[in-house]
Design an enzyme around this catalytic site. Structure first.
Site, short mmCIF file in Angstrom:
data_model
loop_
_atom_site.label_atom_id
_atom_site.label_comp_id
_atom_site.label_asym_id
_atom_site.label_seq_id
_atom_site.Cartn_x
_atom_site.Cartn_y
_atom_site.Cartn_z
N GLN A 251 -73.42 -45.60 -30.51
CA GLN A 251 -74.14 -46.64 -29.78
C GLN A 251 -74.77 -46.10 -28.50
OE1 GLN A 251 -74.61 -49.75 -31.35
NE2 GLN A 251 -73.84 -48.23 -32.79
N HIS A 254 -78.42 -45.06 -28.56
CA HIS A 254 -79.47 -46.07 -28.69
C HIS A 254 -80.33 -46.15 -27.44
CE1 HIS A 254 -79.43 -48.32 -32.38
NE2 HIS A 254 -78.12 -48.45 -32.37
N GLU A 319 -70.43 -56.76 -28.70
CA GLU A 319 -71.34 -56.91 -29.84
C GLU A 319 -70.69 -56.33 -31.10
OE1 GLU A 319 -75.86 -55.45 -31.10
OE2 GLU A 319 -74.76 -54.40 -29.51
N HIS A 320 -70.24 -55.08 -31.03
CA HIS A 320 -69.52 -54.43 -32.13
C HIS A 320 -68.09 -54.13 -31.67
CE1 HIS A 320 -73.80 -53.04 -32.44
NE2 HIS A 320 -73.64 -53.40 -33.70
N HIS A 412 -82.42 -102.08 -28.28
CA HIS A 412 -81.58 -101.51 -29.33
C HIS A 412 -80.75 -102.61 -29.99
CE1 HIS A 412 -82.65 -97.63 -27.70
NE2 HIS A 412 -81.84 -96.98 -28.54
#
Length: 425
Positions: A251, A254, A319-320, A412
């Site tokens: 990761q 990235h 996230e992971h 109503h």
């Protein structure tokens, strides 16, 4: 990577990149320009930002055929297998309409309807992402979306990556546009002579894409505002340092802002992984990016007990999440917040990125506390069905009218009671 004790960390919350004032202003100007000038603006910004002057932004059949010629045949088969795995997983998520007939004759239910059109943004830049094509298009197709338009920025020679084009063609996507950045988001949201607007825009991108999605939200739906990638690994002394380090770096490469965190109860593993990360960094092609990531956003957190480690993971809400322990399914029961959870030694995070089947578009920046991965439900609408019977109306209209008057809404109440006059005639 730094080794820290749990009590040395005050917060795991990462700030969301909202862009600078200049970036936000630039995005608003681009969107306004595309709304006013359409294709002319797209061509102008493509030349300015991507370095190529295009007469037509739509990909033609010859470009698709050329992409297949450039792809290794065995790799095409790998893409087909990955797409089949992803489709199989998402098919199990599909919802169906339902109706419930009650004793008094009232029918209540829920109608499932796919959105008409989705726009998929596939990032470009330093890498090609056919996996992004699969992960964004397949759940839309399973949901029943009839029209899918895909945009992705071209290279300076006007081409798109072969893998991206082949992946799109394997799925039957026939609207592919060579447009990137905020201008692509604007075109998908508001349309041009070439690009018909969509109802929802999904897919990752840089800060300008994220800001543009935020700007058009409300006129169209979006999936999420995704931040830099994250991985957390929960491990005990049964984990192998070289494997943990490799997964952390998967990761880190990235983005320089990616976050890689090891949470462990093993002092030996902490030290071994720290040394192993430094060793592996030296041979990575993207060493500069990965090194900055682990130095600025990486950490090894040493916990006194597995319970403390599990609590730490829930605070991070990554996230992971990889769980590499002697009994990973025991830890699974304690994990409340994570986008995707990988259990056991052989469940390395990239397996989920490409091949296993679950979606890799996941909540970041701690939003896994309240958000889910991209899924089939993101491409459908749910309509409530109410067919009230006369018997139910007679039994309940006075109660409903009283409820309406409690809120001060006389019209109503009268709307419900008006049927009474009809029935008494």
């Amino acid at each position: 990577m730094k080794i820290l004790k749990k009590n040395e960390i005050t917060s795991f919350k990462r700030s969301v990149d909202a862009g600078t004032e200049e970036q936000r202003a630039a995005v608003k100007a681009i969107i306004a320009d595309v709304k006013e000038k359409g294709d002319e603006a797209l061509r102008s910004y493509t030349e300015k930002f991507d370095g190529v002057a295009l007469e037509n932004v739509k990909v033609d059949k010859e470009e698709i055929e050329q992409a297949y010629r450039q792809m290794d045949g065995e790799l095409v088969e790998v893409l087909k297998e990955a797409a089949a795995n992803i489709r199989s997983f998402h098919t199990k998520q599909k919802s169906t309409s339902w109706f419930d007939t009650q004793e008094d004759g009232t029918i209540l239910g829920q109608k499932i309807t796919p959105i008409d059109a989705a726009g998929v943004y596939v990032p470009g830049g330093t890498a090609a992402y056919p996996s992004s094509v699969f992960m964004n298009v397949i759940p839309a197709q399973v949901a029943g979306v009839e029209r899918i338009a895909m945009t992705t920025p071209p290279a300076p020679d006007g081409t798109l990556p072969s893998g991206v084009l082949v992946a799109a063609d394997l799925l039957g996507v026939n609207e592919i546009y060579k447009v990137g950045g905020a201008q692509a988001v604007a075109a998908l949201a508001y349309g041009t002579d070439t690009i018909v607007p969509v109802d929802k825009i999904v897919g990752p991108g840089n800060v300008f894409v994220a800001l543009a999605k935020r700007e058009v939200f409300g006129d169209v739906a979006i999936d999420m505002i995704a931040g830099p990638s994250e991985i957390a690994i929960l491990a005990d002394d049964t984990a192998r340092p070289e494997e943990v380090a490799a997964d952390l770096l998967s990761q880190a490469e990235h983005d320089a802002r990616s976050s890689s965190v090891l949470v462990t109860t093993s002092e030996f593993l902490a030290g071994a992984v720290q040394a192993e990360v430094d060793r592996q960094l030296q041979t990575l092609p993207r060493e500069e990016i990965a090194r900055k990531s682990v130095e600025d956003y990486g950490a090894i957190i040493l916990c006194e007990s597995m319970e403390e480690a599990e609590d730490t993971i829930n605070e991070i809400a990554p996230e992971h999440l990889e769980v590499v322990t002697s009994a990973p399914f025991e830890q699974l029961a304690k994990i409340k917040h994570a986008g995707a959870i990988f259990l056991g030694r052989y469940s390395s995070e990239p397996i989920g990125d490409y091949f296993a089947g679950p979606n890799h578009v996941l909540p970041t920046n701690g939003t896994a506390r309240f958000s889910s991965p991209l899924n089939v439900d993101d491409f459908i609408k749910k309509s409530s069905i109410i067919s009230y019977s006369e018997r139910a109306w007679r039994e309940n209209h006075e109660k409903i009218a009283r409820f309406a008057r409690l809120e001060g809404l006389e019209a109503h109440a009268r709307a419900v009671e008006s049927r009474k006059e009809t029935k008494d005639e």
